[in-house]
Design an enzyme around this catalytic site. Structure first.
Site, mmCIF file in Angstrom:
data_model
loop_
_atom_site.group_PDB
_atom_site.id
_atom_site.type_symbol
_atom_site.label_atom_id
_atom_site.label_comp_id
_atom_site.label_asym_id
_atom_site.label_seq_id
_atom_site.Cartn_x
_atom_site.Cartn_y
_atom_site.Cartn_z
ATOM 1 N N ASP A 267 -17.865 -4.279 6.443
ATOM 2 C CA ASP A 267 -18.618 -3.447 7.623
ATOM 3 C C ASP A 267 -19.891 -3.133 7.339
ATOM 4 O O ASP A 267 -19.908 -2.394 6.303
ATOM 5 C CB ASP A 267 -17.549 -2.305 8.053
ATOM 6 C CG ASP A 267 -15.906 -2.812 8.129
ATOM 7 O OD1 ASP A 267 -15.605 -3.756 7.577
ATOM 8 O OD2 ASP A 267 -15.592 -2.159 9.187
ATOM 9 N N HIS A 269 -21.757 -1.739 10.194
ATOM 10 C CA HIS A 269 -21.811 -0.719 11.321
ATOM 11 C C HIS A 269 -23.000 -0.130 11.657
ATOM 12 O O HIS A 269 -23.276 1.231 11.598
ATOM 13 C CB HIS A 269 -20.696 0.519 10.988
ATOM 14 C CG HIS A 269 -19.268 0.130 11.273
ATOM 15 N ND1 HIS A 269 -19.051 -0.024 12.385
ATOM 16 C CD2 HIS A 269 -18.204 0.220 10.481
ATOM 17 C CE1 HIS A 269 -17.579 -0.358 12.567
ATOM 18 N NE2 HIS A 269 -17.172 -0.198 11.219
ATOM 19 N N ASP A 296 -17.843 -6.182 11.884
ATOM 20 C CA ASP A 296 -18.145 -4.841 12.302
ATOM 21 C C ASP A 296 -19.679 -4.739 11.727
ATOM 22 O O ASP A 296 -19.922 -3.661 11.058
ATOM 23 C CB ASP A 296 -17.381 -3.898 11.499
ATOM 24 C CG ASP A 296 -16.075 -3.582 12.512
ATOM 25 O OD1 ASP A 296 -15.540 -4.387 13.441
ATOM 26 O OD2 ASP A 296 -15.258 -2.556 12.013
ATOM 27 N N ASP A 299 -21.880 -0.793 16.112
ATOM 28 C CA ASP A 299 -21.093 0.493 16.743
ATOM 29 C C ASP A 299 -21.345 1.378 15.388
ATOM 30 O O ASP A 299 -21.501 1.046 14.281
ATOM 31 C CB ASP A 299 -19.697 0.146 17.107
ATOM 32 C CG ASP A 299 -19.436 -0.320 18.217
ATOM 33 O OD1 ASP A 299 -20.268 -0.090 19.075
ATOM 34 O OD2 ASP A 299 -18.375 -0.979 18.487
ATOM 35 N N ARG A 300 -21.446 2.762 15.901
ATOM 36 C CA ARG A 300 -21.279 3.614 14.862
ATOM 37 C C ARG A 300 -22.646 4.094 14.534
ATOM 38 O O ARG A 300 -23.283 4.997 15.139
ATOM 39 C CB ARG A 300 -20.278 3.715 13.821
ATOM 40 C CG ARG A 300 -18.757 3.836 14.191
ATOM 41 C CD ARG A 300 -18.191 4.328 13.331
ATOM 42 N NE ARG A 300 -16.526 4.591 13.687
ATOM 43 C CZ ARG A 300 -16.011 5.599 14.145
ATOM 44 N NH1 ARG A 300 -16.833 6.933 14.592
ATOM 45 N NH2 ARG A 300 -14.708 5.783 14.470
ATOM 46 N N ASN A 328 -13.285 -6.038 14.871
ATOM 47 C CA ASN A 328 -12.627 -5.537 15.735
ATOM 48 C C ASN A 328 -13.859 -4.705 16.660
ATOM 49 O O ASN A 328 -13.406 -4.382 17.819
ATOM 50 C CB ASN A 328 -11.344 -4.451 15.511
ATOM 51 C CG ASN A 328 -12.164 -3.223 14.490
ATOM 52 O OD1 ASN A 328 -12.616 -3.359 13.588
ATOM 53 N ND2 ASN A 328 -11.913 -2.081 15.050
ATOM 54 N N HIS A 329 -14.831 -4.649 16.169
ATOM 55 C CA HIS A 329 -16.143 -3.793 16.982
ATOM 56 C C HIS A 329 -17.034 -4.881 17.609
ATOM 57 O O HIS A 329 -17.730 -4.216 18.442
ATOM 58 C CB HIS A 329 -16.751 -2.835 15.822
ATOM 59 C CG HIS A 329 -16.171 -1.604 15.821
ATOM 60 N ND1 HIS A 329 -16.285 -0.420 16.511
ATOM 61 C CD2 HIS A 329 -15.031 -1.110 14.961
ATOM 62 C CE1 HIS A 329 -15.584 0.547 16.266
ATOM 63 N NE2 HIS A 329 -15.029 0.285 15.038
ATOM 64 N N HIS A 397 -11.514 -10.242 9.044
ATOM 65 C CA HIS A 397 -11.775 -8.723 9.136
ATOM 66 C C HIS A 397 -10.393 -7.532 8.760
ATOM 67 O O HIS A 397 -10.713 -6.671 7.872
ATOM 68 C CB HIS A 397 -12.473 -8.439 10.280
ATOM 69 C CG HIS A 397 -12.923 -6.781 10.503
ATOM 70 N ND1 HIS A 397 -14.058 -6.527 9.896
ATOM 71 C CD2 HIS A 397 -12.310 -5.928 11.205
ATOM 72 C CE1 HIS A 397 -14.081 -5.124 10.177
ATOM 73 N NE2 HIS A 397 -13.265 -4.675 11.005
ATOM 74 N N ARG A 450 -3.303 3.585 12.418
ATOM 75 C CA ARG A 450 -4.453 3.348 13.454
ATOM 76 C C ARG A 450 -3.860 3.699 14.921
ATOM 77 O O ARG A 450 -4.746 4.059 15.882
ATOM 78 C CB ARG A 450 -5.482 2.305 13.613
ATOM 79 C CG ARG A 450 -5.950 1.934 12.182
ATOM 80 C CD ARG A 450 -6.787 0.825 12.294
ATOM 81 N NE ARG A 450 -7.480 0.378 10.876
ATOM 82 C CZ ARG A 450 -8.689 0.755 10.525
ATOM 83 N NH1 ARG A 450 -9.417 1.197 11.285
ATOM 84 N NH2 ARG A 450 -9.144 0.315 9.242
ATOM 85 N N HIS A 477 -12.955 -3.553 7.105
ATOM 86 C CA HIS A 477 -11.876 -2.832 8.111
ATOM 87 C C HIS A 477 -11.944 -1.229 7.753
ATOM 88 O O HIS A 477 -11.284 -0.486 8.809
ATOM 89 C CB HIS A 477 -10.805 -3.487 8.613
ATOM 90 C CG HIS A 477 -9.978 -2.979 9.842
ATOM 91 N ND1 HIS A 477 -10.794 -2.755 11.052
ATOM 92 C CD2 HIS A 477 -8.775 -2.909 10.153
ATOM 93 C CE1 HIS A 477 -9.822 -2.476 11.953
ATOM 94 N NE2 HIS A 477 -8.556 -2.402 11.547
#
Length: 548
Positions: A267, A269, A296, A299-300, A328-329, A397, A450, A477
């Site tokens: 990731d 991000h 990923d 995002d963020r 997943n993002h 991922h 989660r 992840h």
């Protein structure tokens, strides 16, 4: 640091545990319990442990904060603040399923505890359960009617619910494929480059744009100066990458010939300045060195557009050397919640976001990295190898599946294009597990910390690897304090490449280099300075603070 030396690695030995573990007091404490007497000594010890947990939390040492709050709960399970504080800590660890349980227990112990309702609302938001978040926000306001911050967040959540419902209605009506629509707009002359644009330029060849290494380097400098590309160039880059993704199966095979290495990146991000540092360590994709980004990318972080355009530009230029898995993002519901949608629309408009969202669905779900020479060293005897005697790695991922017996061919045939995995239901079962699952220490399968997907144990990993002749799973992840962690008797490795994640985790980043013999090397790196912009800067309505 290669496979032969990882077991004695100081950094690995000092790795922070991957997550806070579920505590038995959740199961043992219930409304039917007769409260046991808590001694003054236990109460005093619990208060000391809470103070230690608070220190760790302030220092952003969230795993230890969770540990100390858990110890405080063991001493005095009837203090709602301990549960509420641990919920906040588990939210920082992205363990929203566990946090939800903790916040609910705090509410059970103290039904007028507004902070616990607020934290539970935040958990519901993180899990995209907006209606449940609304109910908890309303409860907070019933207890604190003058809390204007919560009122604003309630209004923002209600607006998001209406927006989601509207988007679903449009999709039901059958909106045109965004790739086709962008090509149509280009054909109509509705997306030309402004004549005053003074940045890096794509080359025209026979009336079509093509990308070069010089353009990419110019684009990086343009981004570092805080500037945006013209919309037309954005579309050309995304469409150029899409042309290659659309041809791939859901499982991509990558052989590593002699003299070639491949770096697996976890990731990132939207942490653009860390990605630039990362690429300086890996080198750009080439015929001697491949890159695989394991989901990923967005995002963020508030430079997700710059990150994804850079990765897609390399895919367009070097399609046989640059590979990208879906995380997943790379999904609409996550992009709506964690900032990419707002960023994409702010920088390049609504149609650009629609294009990104569709192309994300064409990203492969996993990559099979295959060595082309027999393994060497201590790993030879116990390594799971193919019939030809070669090691190969399944890079995905999230992780493994909710049932045994899934084969590589099953993964290869998963229908993904145009599909959003969601967080429950049939589509989630089809491929959500590959994007969402996490390893656990206990055997078998368990509930996800989660609140989405499952957790899988070392026995599950071993059976799957033996069935598919895979030497190991490489997944991402999850934050790892050292940037990576080897688990499940060496068969499951997590790699995470966003150092000091969301400017607060204090973790290192790492990537894994694999050669033609299947030997792995782990390279760590620290966070890089970046301009003064907070994570998720493009989320509206005060939502960013709740997603941190």
């Amino acid at each position: 640091m290669s496979d032969s030396s990882t077991s004695s690695s100081p950094s690995l030995a000092g790795s922070t545990p991957p997550s806070s573990l579920p505590s038995p007091e959740i199961q043992t404490l219930s409304l039917a319990d007769t409260p046991r007497e808590i001694s003054d000594a236990d109460k005093a010890e619990a208060a000391k442990l809470k103070a230690e947990a608070n220190k760790a939390f302030v220092a952003h040492d969230f795993p230890n904060a969770a540990k100390y709050y858990s110890l405080a709960i063991e001493k005095n399970p009837y203090d709602a603040t301990f549960w509420c504080n641990r919920a906040a800590t588990r939210m920082k660890l992205e363990e929203h399923g566990y946090a939800l349980s903790d916040a609910s227990e705090a509410i059970r112990l103290d039904p007028k505890y507004t902070k616990a309702y607020y934290r539970r609302a935040t958990c519901h938001l993180q899990l995209m359960k907006h209606q449940l978040a609304v109910a908890d926000f309303k409860k907070v306001l019933s207890l604190e009617p003058k809390n204007e911050t919560v009122r604003a967040q309630l209004v923002a959540t209600q607006k998001m619910i209406r927006k989601i419902e509207f988007e679903k209605a449009i999709e039901f009506e059958g909106e045109k494929n965004p790739v086709d629509r962008c090509l149509e707009i280009i054909q109509e002359g509705g997306c030309d480059v402004d004549s005053g644009y003074a940045g890096p330029k794509l080359e025209l060849e026979d009336g079509k744009y093509k990308i070069t290494e010089e353009f990419i380097q110019g684009m990086i400098e343009w981004f570092k100066a805080g500037k945006f590309l013209p919309k037309r160039y954005v579309w050309e880059i995304v469409l150029g990458a899409h042309e290659h993704f659309a041809k791939d199966e859901s499982l991509v095979n990558v052989d590593v010939p002699e003299g070639v290495t491949i770096d697996v990146i976890g990731d990132v991000h939207g942490q653009f300045y860390d990605v630039l540092n990362l690429y300086s360590l890996t080198g750009t994709p080439s015929e001697k060195h491949y890159l695989l980004m394991n989901g990923d990318l967005v995002d963020r972080g508030s430079w997700s557009i710059e990150v994804i355009l850079l990765a897609f530009a390399y895919k367009w230029l070097y399609p046989r050397f640059m590979f990208i898995n879906r995380g997943n993002h790379e999904a609409k519901d996550m992009n709506r919640t964690y900032g990419f949608e707002g960023e994409a629309k702010h920088k390049h408009g609504e149609q650009s976001y629609k294009l990104f969202a569709h192309v994300f669905t064409t990203l492969p779900l996993a990559t099979l990295i295959s060595a082309t020479k027999p393994p060497v060293g201590k790993e030879v005897e116990k390594a799971i190898v193919t019939e030809e005697g070669f090691k190969r790695y399944f890079v995905v991922h999230g992780g493994l599946f909710s049932k045994d017996g899934v084969t590589l061919d099953d993964v290869r045939k998963v229908s993904r294009v145009g599909q959003q995995p969601g967080t429950s239901g049939l589509m989630c079962e089809s491929f959500c597990n590959m994007l969402w699952t996490d390893p656990q220490e206990a055997p078998g399968r368990g509930p996800s910390k989660r609140g989405v997907g499952i957790a899988f144990g070392p026995d599950v990993t071993k059976r799957w690897c033996e069935l598919n002749k895979v030497a190991g799973i490489i997944r991402s992840h999850e934050v790892r304090q050292d940037g990576y962690q080897i688990e499940h008797d060496g068969l499951c490795t997590t790699v995470f490449s966003a150092p000091n994640y969301v400017d607060q985790s204090g973790n290192k980043g790492a990537f894994i280099r694999i050669d033609s013999e299947g030997t792995r090397e782990y390279i760590q790196f620290e966070a890089s300075p970046h301009p003064p912009m907070k994570p998720m800067a493009y989320l509206q309505g005060g939502m960013a603070s709740m997603m941190m």
